[in-house]
Design a protein around this motif. Structure first.
Motif, mmCIF file in Angstrom:
data_model
loop_
_atom_site.group_PDB
_atom_site.id
_atom_site.type_symbol
_atom_site.label_atom_id
_atom_site.label_comp_id
_atom_site.label_asym_id
_atom_site.label_seq_id
_atom_site.Cartn_x
_atom_site.Cartn_y
_atom_site.Cartn_z
ATOM 1 N N ARG A 119 26.218 -38.275 -21.230
ATOM 2 C CA ARG A 119 26.994 -38.570 -22.644
ATOM 3 C C ARG A 119 28.735 -38.082 -22.449
ATOM 4 N N ARG A 120 29.330 -38.625 -22.375
ATOM 5 C CA ARG A 120 31.187 -38.071 -22.637
ATOM 6 C C ARG A 120 30.852 -36.943 -23.710
ATOM 7 N N ARG A 121 31.703 -35.415 -23.395
ATOM 8 C CA ARG A 121 31.485 -34.788 -24.522
ATOM 9 C C ARG A 121 33.212 -34.515 -23.869
ATOM 10 N N PRO A 122 33.669 -34.773 -24.720
ATOM 11 C CA PRO A 122 35.279 -34.373 -24.971
ATOM 12 C C PRO A 122 35.601 -32.923 -24.558
ATOM 13 N N ALA A 123 36.346 -32.529 -24.544
ATOM 14 C CA ALA A 123 37.187 -30.786 -23.985
ATOM 15 C C ALA A 123 36.771 -30.967 -25.635
ATOM 16 N N TRP A 124 37.754 -31.381 -26.501
ATOM 17 C CA TRP A 124 38.296 -31.056 -27.811
ATOM 18 C C TRP A 124 36.740 -30.683 -29.050
ATOM 19 N N LEU A 125 36.233 -31.553 -28.351
ATOM 20 C CA LEU A 125 34.975 -31.043 -29.350
ATOM 21 C C LEU A 125 34.420 -29.527 -28.841
ATOM 22 N N TRP A 126 34.503 -29.319 -27.736
ATOM 23 C CA TRP A 126 33.816 -27.812 -27.067
ATOM 24 C C TRP A 126 34.909 -27.197 -28.003
ATOM 25 N N ALA A 127 36.215 -27.038 -27.342
ATOM 26 C CA ALA A 127 36.772 -26.412 -27.926
ATOM 27 C C ALA A 127 36.683 -26.219 -29.688
ATOM 28 N N ALA A 128 36.679 -27.449 -30.352
ATOM 29 C CA ALA A 128 36.694 -26.491 -32.145
ATOM 30 C C ALA A 128 35.078 -25.992 -32.004
ATOM 31 N N ALA A 129 34.168 -26.630 -31.871
ATOM 32 C CA ALA A 129 32.397 -25.982 -31.629
ATOM 33 C C ALA A 129 32.717 -24.473 -31.694
ATOM 34 N N ILE A 130 33.799 -24.167 -30.434
ATOM 35 C CA ILE A 130 33.763 -22.625 -30.062
ATOM 36 C C ILE A 130 34.330 -21.869 -30.948
ATOM 37 N N PHE A 131 35.244 -22.839 -31.013
ATOM 38 C CA PHE A 131 36.247 -22.386 -32.223
ATOM 39 C C PHE A 131 35.313 -22.025 -33.589
ATOM 40 N N ALA A 132 34.683 -22.966 -33.750
ATOM 41 C CA ALA A 132 33.419 -22.893 -35.179
ATOM 42 C C ALA A 132 32.756 -22.008 -34.990
ATOM 43 N N TYR A 133 31.836 -21.688 -34.093
ATOM 44 C CA TYR A 133 31.424 -20.543 -34.096
ATOM 45 C C TYR A 133 31.446 -19.284 -34.004
ATOM 46 N N LEU B 68 35.134 -29.415 -47.482
ATOM 47 C CA LEU B 68 36.451 -30.571 -46.823
ATOM 48 C C LEU B 68 36.256 -29.265 -45.789
ATOM 49 N N PHE B 69 36.822 -28.391 -45.585
ATOM 50 C CA PHE B 69 36.864 -27.795 -44.375
ATOM 51 C C PHE B 69 36.042 -27.238 -44.085
ATOM 52 N N CYS B 70 35.005 -27.009 -44.131
ATOM 53 C CA CYS B 70 33.997 -26.881 -43.938
ATOM 54 C C CYS B 70 33.151 -28.450 -43.216
ATOM 55 N N LEU B 71 33.454 -29.497 -44.197
ATOM 56 C CA LEU B 71 33.342 -30.531 -43.192
ATOM 57 C C LEU B 71 34.173 -31.060 -42.086
ATOM 58 N N LEU B 72 35.456 -29.889 -42.243
ATOM 59 C CA LEU B 72 35.929 -30.462 -40.676
ATOM 60 C C LEU B 72 35.832 -29.698 -39.854
ATOM 61 N N LEU B 73 35.076 -28.216 -39.571
ATOM 62 C CA LEU B 73 34.911 -27.465 -38.822
ATOM 63 C C LEU B 73 33.279 -27.835 -38.269
ATOM 64 N N ALA B 74 32.268 -28.304 -39.162
ATOM 65 C CA ALA B 74 31.230 -29.055 -38.727
ATOM 66 C C ALA B 74 31.125 -30.014 -38.665
ATOM 67 N N TYR B 75 32.049 -30.847 -38.859
ATOM 68 C CA TYR B 75 31.597 -31.697 -37.690
ATOM 69 C C TYR B 75 31.591 -32.153 -37.025
ATOM 70 N N PRO B 76 32.971 -31.681 -35.811
ATOM 71 C CA PRO B 76 32.274 -31.615 -34.389
ATOM 72 C C PRO B 76 30.840 -30.780 -33.553
ATOM 73 N N LEU B 77 31.045 -29.518 -34.554
ATOM 74 C CA LEU B 77 29.649 -28.901 -34.627
ATOM 75 C C LEU B 77 28.518 -30.068 -33.545
ATOM 76 N N ALA B 78 28.229 -29.947 -35.879
ATOM 77 C CA ALA B 78 27.275 -30.925 -35.571
ATOM 78 C C ALA B 78 27.507 -32.079 -34.286
#
Lengths: 262, 323
Positions: A2-16, B115-125
């Motif tokens: 499935r497609r995983r857009p770049a911004w998704l990766w960016a957001a996930a990397i930021f979260a990690y 809210l901030f957790c939701l914003l951060l967690a959604y893309p990650l999840a």
């Protein structure tokens, strides 16, 4: 795939990065040759040496270790019993008492135990801390053990009973060995929870009794010193080690879609 | 004894996989079960009754008592023989607006954290749920691992990052100076409290969200696409509504602990960042007004349990509607 857009990766990397950079900074600055945790000056083991000669810290670590071992042992025995009882019988009160300490705000348990001990004229200290820790660790052990029992083939125990084993020996020779990974994982979890607990310890320790988290608290309330980084690094290493062992023993500790369902 | 052993019941009745259906296997209650039930169940039950239920009940009682002259509780029966039971502390809580304000402030911080957790967690999840099985467990483990490090260490890390000599403060205040603004302290502020609250709560949002997103049927999204929905519409009209049970569960897991937190504002907060947890700590360790401290703890717990109940109810209702 499935497609995983770049911004998704960016957001996930930021979260990690958000999750790990702070801890990394603590570790890195524990080797920094500067009193200020502000910029990298040079490599040193000085803060670990300071730590090794800090009597107060060593005493706190000793207390934490002792409480952790006692708590882990008692809550594993009681928690395994609770897990077994909840798995085998329909109970009303026990499941509530198992979940409640986990579900309610931690501070409530801390202050209610404080009132309880003081009203009973029970001297606050290592013993009251251990009693309080056991109360919140039983639930975690019970849940891990129960999950293990749920994945176990109960007919094995029944077969042992059919062959004439007493309930005690059927448990000792059949059930216990089968749930052992869960029991050990529960014990390690209880040890980690106990050694890490701050809030409940804070209220039940009384004046003059220190554990590792209490010592760290009083140090960082005064100032930021790399000695805290050093003890934090060691504590993180210990926790990591315990979690790896526990996870190896009981995969249910790690999330997979079945266990994390809310 | 051996001759009375039960017949093994059919496996299907036990529901091997679903722990919840196991409860239905009542056929396993045997005549001798009551003895075993008490032998195995009584010790943990007794322990929790003594060291959890009793203290909680004592605290509920304490909330109806008067504070003692030197802290703690006043004698239960005073010199005149009058029983010391009253609702004074509750009245005080309701009538003095300063306490309601602290509750509102705590709720506000907890809401922002959620809210901030939701914003951060959604893309990650989302990313984790869409990863191949091989990496999924590893990615999830990486989310949980920081949670297992000591709570105080995680707070301390932010003391370093937000400290006045650290790079971040220099960068922020340098930028502010360019615009002629006065420097702001990052540490000991509401900002520091909020960042750290989000930091420690994030895993609790990611896990339930992931558990929900992982179950979504790709066919629904494909169907939406076939019907001409663009990426945003597919998310907003399909994925997001379906993920609401996960959102509610995550919100409950983040909001409720955040409401009662005391270590974070205690260490990272400024003088104005007194939250419920700090107020409770003050009542027990500084003012030593146990009845009032008990009232605060009880109000906090009741609020938390009610929110948990609402979240569970909304989540279930949402799940039921779609079924």
């Amino acid at each position: 795939m499935r497609r995983r857009p770049a911004w998704l990766w960016a957001a996930a990397i930021f979260a990690y990065a958000f999750l790990y950079v702070p801890l990394l900074i603590v570790v890195v600055y524990s080797f920094n040759d500067s009193r200020l945790n502000a910029e990298w000056v040079g490599f040193t083991f000085d803060w670990y040496r300071t730590l090794a000669s800090d009597d107060q810290m060593l005493k706190a670590a000793g207390n934490s270790l002792m409480i952790g071992i006692v708590v882990s042992f008692v809550s594993t025995v009681l928690g395994t019993m609770a897990g077994l009882a909840m798995h085998r019988y329909r109970l009303r009160l026990l499941p509530i008492l198992i979940v409640a300490p986990i579900a309610i705000p931690e501070i409530l348990m801390g202050v209610s135990l404080l009132i309880f001990f003081v009203l009973l004229n029970f001297t606050l200290g290592l013993v009251s801390v251990a009693l309080a820790h056991i109360a919140f660790c039983i639930g975690f052990v019970a849940i891990v053990v129960r999950a293990r029992l749920a994945g176990m083939d109960e007919t094995l125990t029944e077969a042992a009973r059919d062959c004439g084993a007493t309930p005690a020996s059927a448990f000792r020779y059949v059930t216990l060995p089968l749930i052992m990974p869960g029991v050990i994982a529960g014990a390690l979890m209880a040890f980690t929870l106990s050694i890490d607990d701050f809030v409940i310890t804070f209220f039940t320790a009384g004046a003059g009794t220190i554990t590792l988290p209490l010592q760290i608290y009083s140090m960082i309330k005064i100032s930021v010193t790399p000695e805290v980084n050093a003890v934090s690094t060691l504590l993180m290493l210990l926790t990591l080690l315990l979690i790896v062992v526990a996870a190896k023993l009981s995969p249910t500790l790690l999330p997979s879609e079945r266990e994390t369902t809310p | 004894m051996g001759s009375s052993a039960p017949h093994p019941e059919p496996l299907a009745a036990r529901g091997e996989r679903e722990p919840s259906t196991r409860e239905a296997g009542e056929g396993r209650r045997k005549p001798r079960a009551s003895l075993g039930k008490w032998l195995v169940g009584a010790p943990p039950l007794l322990y929790l009754l003594v060291f959890f239920a009793a203290p909680t009940l004592i605290m509920v009682l304490a909330s109806f008592r008067s504070p003692g002259e030197f802290g703690g509780l006043a004698p239960i029966v005073d010199e005149t023989g009058k029983l010391d039971l009253n609702v004074d502390s509750y009245v005080r809580f309701v009538t003095e607006p300063v306490f309601a304000r602290v509750f509102v402030k705590s709720a506000w911080y907890a809401t922002l954290t959620t809210l901030f957790c939701l914003l951060l967690a959604y893309p990650l999840a989302t990313l984790i749920a869409k990863s191949s099985r091989k990496y999924r467990d590893l990615l999830l483990l990486l989310v949980i691992l920081p949670f297992w490090s000591n709570f105080l260490i995680r707070i301390y890390a932010w003391m370093i990052i937000l400290g006045p000599n650290a790079a971040l403060a220099k960068l922020v205040n340098g930028t502010l100076a360019l615009f002629g603004a006065a420097p702001v302290p990052l540490l000991f502020s509401g900002f520091a409290v909020l960042v750290c609250l989000v930091y420690v709560s994030l895993p609790f949002m990611v896990l339930p969200l992931y558990a929900n997103l992982e179950k979504h049927d790709q066919a629904l999204l494909d169907a939406a696409q076939d019907l001409g929905a663009n990426a945003w519409q597919r998310f907003w009209r399909v994925t997001f509504p379906l993920s609401l049970p996960g959102v509610y569960a995550g919100a409950a897991l983040v909001f409720i602990p955040a409401l009662g937190i005391f270590a974070i504002p205690d260490i990272l907060g400024g003088p104005e960042d007194t939250l419920i947890g700090n107020l409770i700590k003050q009542q027990f360790l500084e003012t030593r007004d146990w009845p009032f401290g008990s009232v605060l703890s009880i109000v906090l717990t009741v609020a938390a349990l009610m929110l948990a109940g609402i979240a569970a109810w909304v989540g279930r209702r949402g799940a039921g509607r779609r079924a």
